[in-house]
Design a protein around this motif. Structure first.
Motif, PDB file in Angstrom:
ATOM      1  N   LEU A   1       0.213   2.665  12.909  1.00 32.69           N
ATOM      2  CA  LEU A   1      -0.623   1.521  13.415  1.00 32.69           C
ATOM      3  C   LEU A   1      -0.714   1.614  14.952  1.00 32.69           C
ATOM      4  O   LEU A   1      -1.787   1.607  15.753  1.00 32.69           O
ATOM      5  CB  LEU A   1      -0.457   0.096  12.926  1.00 32.69           C
TER       6      LEU A   1
ATOM      7  N   THR B   1      -9.610   1.250   7.883  1.00 27.88           N
ATOM      8  CA  THR B   1      -9.188   2.471   7.413  1.00 27.88           C
ATOM      9  C   THR B   1      -8.536   3.334   8.022  1.00 27.88           C
ATOM     10  O   THR B   1      -8.863   4.005   8.957  1.00 27.88           O
ATOM     11  CB  THR B   1     -10.661   3.136   6.414  1.00 27.88           C
TER      12      THR B   1
ATOM     13  N   LYS C   1       4.841   1.997   8.624  1.00 27.73           N
ATOM     14  CA  LYS C   1       3.446   1.379   8.884  1.00 27.73           C
ATOM     15  C   LYS C   1       3.146   0.832  10.198  1.00 27.73           C
ATOM     16  O   LYS C   1       2.120   1.459  10.717  1.00 27.73           O
ATOM     17  CB  LYS C   1       3.138   0.340   7.855  1.00 27.73           C
TER      18      LYS C   1
ATOM     19  N   SER D   1       0.723  -1.240  -0.021  1.00 25.21           N
ATOM     20  CA  SER D   1       0.026  -0.064   0.058  1.00 25.21           C
ATOM     21  C   SER D   1       0.690   1.101  -0.091  1.00 25.21           C
ATOM     22  O   SER D   1       2.141   1.071   0.141  1.00 25.21           O
ATOM     23  CB  SER D   1      -0.928  -0.175   0.933  1.00 25.21           C
TER      24      SER D   1
ATOM     25  N   LEU E   1       1.282   3.138   2.194  1.00 27.41           N
ATOM     26  CA  LEU E   1       1.380   3.775   3.479  1.00 27.41           C
ATOM     27  C   LEU E   1       3.228   3.396   3.446  1.00 27.41           C
ATOM     28  O   LEU E   1       3.746   4.172   4.408  1.00 27.41           O
ATOM     29  CB  LEU E   1       0.935   2.439   4.466  1.00 27.41           C
TER      30      LEU E   1
ATOM     31  N   SER F   1      -4.214   3.360   5.016  1.00 18.14           N
ATOM     32  CA  SER F   1      -4.441   2.084   4.682  1.00 18.14           C
ATOM     33  C   SER F   1      -6.131   1.939   4.345  1.00 18.14           C
ATOM     34  O   SER F   1      -6.961   2.684   4.866  1.00 18.14           O
ATOM     35  CB  SER F   1      -4.460   1.247   6.158  1.00 18.14           C
ATOM     36  N   ASN F   2      -6.471   1.151   3.344  1.00 16.14           N
ATOM     37  CA  ASN F   2      -7.686   0.954   2.804  1.00 16.14           C
ATOM     38  C   ASN F   2      -8.472   0.179   3.688  1.00 16.14           C
ATOM     39  O   ASN F   2      -9.916   0.098   3.344  1.00 16.14           O
ATOM     40  CB  ASN F   2      -7.559   0.594   1.511  1.00 16.14           C
TER      41      ASN F   2
END
Length: 738
Positions: free
Chosen positions: A252, A360, A248, A235, A237, A350-351
């Motif tokens: 998170l 998301t 990432k 991604s 990210l 993030s999707n």
């Protein structure tokens, strides 16, 4: 793999133009490849920044490619034969198939290339170099286009700098720096906008230079850094490890810790939250907060204001739709038109999991405003995280991350979010329970005395305001979709399509009104004092191609004042069509008749109406009015409308092209919830109701040509309308000065 979408990091519309049409027009050019010299037109130039060997020839050639090139070069040199090169032109079908795969995966792996070569009757190397040439051409066209746009932006900035210097020398006071106005001088719209436009362009160009400078040599941009055979789920990210300084896992971790804090802040009771006996509002016990969460309260040694509030309520709205609205920036702005003047998603970090939006993470920017130019806006960069915490419960987290903020121009960092947001719980009956937590840390700034109490008390930007607005907008949406509205709530319109069209027009009018009177950095306000002592702010803008409002030069004047009248009484007076002649000097020279009345909420004050006025001096005038009220704020917005256009809207026709120029009122409590009422029917009885903060805004079309210059006559006209309206309201409510 799917390439991440090109990210719009800048507010400039020119820098976010789509290049898809340019690429399609040049698609045929890559269909012609030299059969004996495929590598010569490959990714040597455009792909040299790639991270994979396949996309970085000749800097990172594989052994197979070097042997192929050596054999090709050797074949040309033998005997110095001047043999004409053979060309192979791909068929239309071959190009179509390869184009279809290119849209899905610009970097096909070896297996995909082999399968495509068998399907099209081409060699694997021909397929490989077709994709390489295609990537090279797209990147080259994109770079040329963006460079030309950047060059034009810089030239525009330089020209505006020169114009601004000349203007300031001629029309500015050498002591205070403000534009001097007199009846002998005229003032262009550019003079109003030059300062803010100049600063905005500088910031955008600096951001672009930082982004370009942050990409190391030999690496591609984040959107094209995925190599063939690499991680297909990679991604955007991953680009943060080099661009924002965080990877990432770190983002998170921060989001998950903040999510835990939000959930605890939303569910905890005493001693963390203590309910005020005087106002009934919940107050955060900051000593307990520090004990539980140990926040970092020493940031750069600057003095901060801390605002914390919590509110809960039941919303008549479907939970999945509400979650979707929060994660779509345009729907989010529509939910809070009076609070959000501007909002942008910089990047989708993030999707999440498909349409559910669970997991998301988005990097966002928002301007939070009050409906007055007197109170500065709040500019916030934050990360939004959507998480499903149980089958029936969702959490929407907003939190500012220090490391991300360090990469942003410090001039924008006026406010940051500590873990804030809302917990949404489905009630299985079309309703959902929402608990809203707002926790903000802001730099101290000068607040006018008129609004100091409501801002410093946390009412202006607190959870109560967000929840009241959310409840009102969700109720409006439900009434818009309803098909069983009682006749008494739908007077004057015979069809459901007509009702929906009028409600859409009323919502657009109110949204435009909110965008026009805030202190957003997109406009510059000039202060003018009247003979009566009122301080009026005015600004101008040009409408060139927006069909939703009149084209030409538009002047907006705003005046804010305190009224010793409860907010409910003031709202009822201003929306009452039978008393409109007591204050309206612009639209109602005669009696007023209501011909359309549509309810858009349970409160009778939430409605969209159409008034018809008659006068012996002028032809009939129709006025569209949108009235809104909730537990915190009330608005009355109106605009004259074209009669033929309004009649077509009443039949269900599209209302987006009907030009309207809204004016109106914003009514807020004064923030002093224990202030006795000054004016009562019986002087010996005093109530504990507070007064109102009334903001009056009028917009007029100064000239139908957008090339026209603003004159003092237009400024004096709109200022006189605003001042006279305030005097008439005070006279009608018997609260004139003294």
């Amino acid at each position: 793999m799917n390439n991440p979408p090109v990210k719009d990091f800048f507010a400039s519309p020119a820098l976010s133009l789509s290049l898809a049409g340019v690429f399609r027009n040049n698609a045929a050019a890559v269909s012609q490849v030299e059969e004996g010299d495929e590598g010569s037109g490959g990714g040597c130039q455009g792909e040299q920044a790639g991270t994979s060997g396949e996309n970085s020839e000749p800097a990172g050639q594989s052994d197979e490619d070097r042997e192929s090139n050596e054999s090709l070069n050797g074949g040309r040199e033998v005997g110095n034969k001047k043999k004409r090169k053979k060309y192979h032109r791909h068929t239309v079908e071959q190009i179509r198939v390869m184009e279809a795969l290119f849209k899905e995966s610009p970097h096909p792996d070896e297996k995909q290339r082999q399968q495509l070569s068998k399907q099209l009757g081409l060699s694997a190397r021909q397929v490989k170099f077709w994709f390489q040439n295609r990537r090279t051409q797209i990147k080259a066209v994109q770079e040329r286009h963006e460079n030309s746009l950047l060059k034009s932006e810089i030239e525009k900035l330089q020209e505006e700098n020169r114009t601004m210097r000349e203007t300031i020398k001629k029309a500015s006071c050498p002591h205070c720096g403000f534009t001097t106005l007199s009846k002998d001088t005229t003032m262009t719209t550019e003079e109003q906008q030059l300062r803010i436009e100049n600063a905005r362009l500088k910031a955008e160009i600096e951001k672009l230079r930082r982004i370009q400078g942050s990409i190391p040599d030999g690496n591609t941009s984040p959107s094209s850094s995925c190599s063939a055979g690499g991680d297909q789920n990679k991604s955007s990210l991953d680009s943060y490890s080099g661009f924002m300084g965080l990877d990432k896992s770190r983002i998170l971790d921060i989001a998950n810790v903040a999510m835990d804090e939000l959930i605890k802040m939303a569910t905890a009771q005493e001693p963390l939250w203590v309910r005020s006996v005087e106002t009934g509002r919940e107050i955060l016990n900051y000593d307990e907060y520090i004990k539980h969460f140990s926040p970092d309260i020493s940031r750069n040694g600057s003095v901060k204001n801390i605002e914390a509030s919590r509110e809960n309520g039941v919303i008549f709205f479907d939970t999945p739709r509400l979650v979707q609205a929060f994660m779509d920036v345009n729907q989010w702005k529509e939910l809070f038109p009076c609070l959000i003047s501007k909002a942008t998603i910089f990047d989708v970090i993030s999707n999440g999991q498909g349409e559910s939006k669970d997991g998301t993470i988005q990097l966002m920017f928002a301007e939070i405003q009050m409906l007055t130019p007197l109170v500065p806006i709040r500019e916030i960069y934050f990360v939004r995280y959507c998480k499903k915490i149980s089958p029936s419960k969702w959490a929407i987290l907003d939190v500012s991350i220090d490391k991300l903020e360090e990469n942003i121009d410090s001039s924008f960092m006026k406010c940051r979010k500590r873990p804030s947001g809302c917990i949404i719980e489905d009630q299985d009956n079309g309703h959902c329970k929402v608990v809203w937590v707002e926790h903000i840390e802001c730099q101290k700034c000068v607040i006018p005395t008129l609004y100091r109490s409501i801002v410093t008390s946390g009412l202006a930007f607190g959870a109560r305001h967000w929840m009241a607005t959310l409840r009102l907008q969700c109720e409006r949406s439900v009434f818009y979709m309803a098909t069983n509205v009682p006749t008494r709530d739908c007077n004057g319109v015979s069809t459901l399509a007509g009702r929906k069209s009028i409600l859409r027009l009323g919502q657009r009018m109110t949204s435009n009104f909110c965008q026009s009177i805030g202190a957003s950095g997109q406009r510059t306000w000039t202060k003018v004092s009247t003979k009566g002592g009122d301080d009026i702010r005015f600004t101008t803008r040009k409408n060139i191609n927006d069909p939703g409002e009149p084209q030409g030069l538009i002047v907006c004047a705003v005046l804010s004042s305190w009224m010793p009248v409860p907010t409910e009484a003031l709202f009822d007076f201003l929306r009452d069509d039978s008393r409109r002649t007591e204050w309206d000097i612009m639209l109602t020279p005669g009696a007023t008749q209501t011909i359309v009345n549509l309810a858009k909420g349970q409160d009778r004050g939430n409605s969209v109406t159409v008034h018809k006025t008659t006068s012996s001096e002028r032809t009939n005038i129709w006025v569209l009015q949108d009235s809104s009220t909730n537990s915190y704020e009330s608005m009355v917005v109106f605009a004259p409308v074209d009669i033929e256009g309004m009649q077509s809207v009443m039949t269900g026709c599209d209302s987006s092209s009907l030009a309207i120029l809204p004016s109106g009122f914003s009514i807020l409590p004064d923030g002093l919830e224990t202030r006795p009422l000054v004016i009562t029917s019986r002087p010996d009885e005093r109530t504990m109701e507070g007064g109102s903060l009334l903001t009056i805004a009028f917009q007029i079309l100064a000239n139908s040509s957008h090339l026209a210059k603003l004159t003092m006559e237009s400024v004096e006209t709109v200022n006189a309308i605003v001042s006279c309206t305030l005097r008439n309201i005070k006279k009608a409510l018997q609260c004139e000065d003294g």
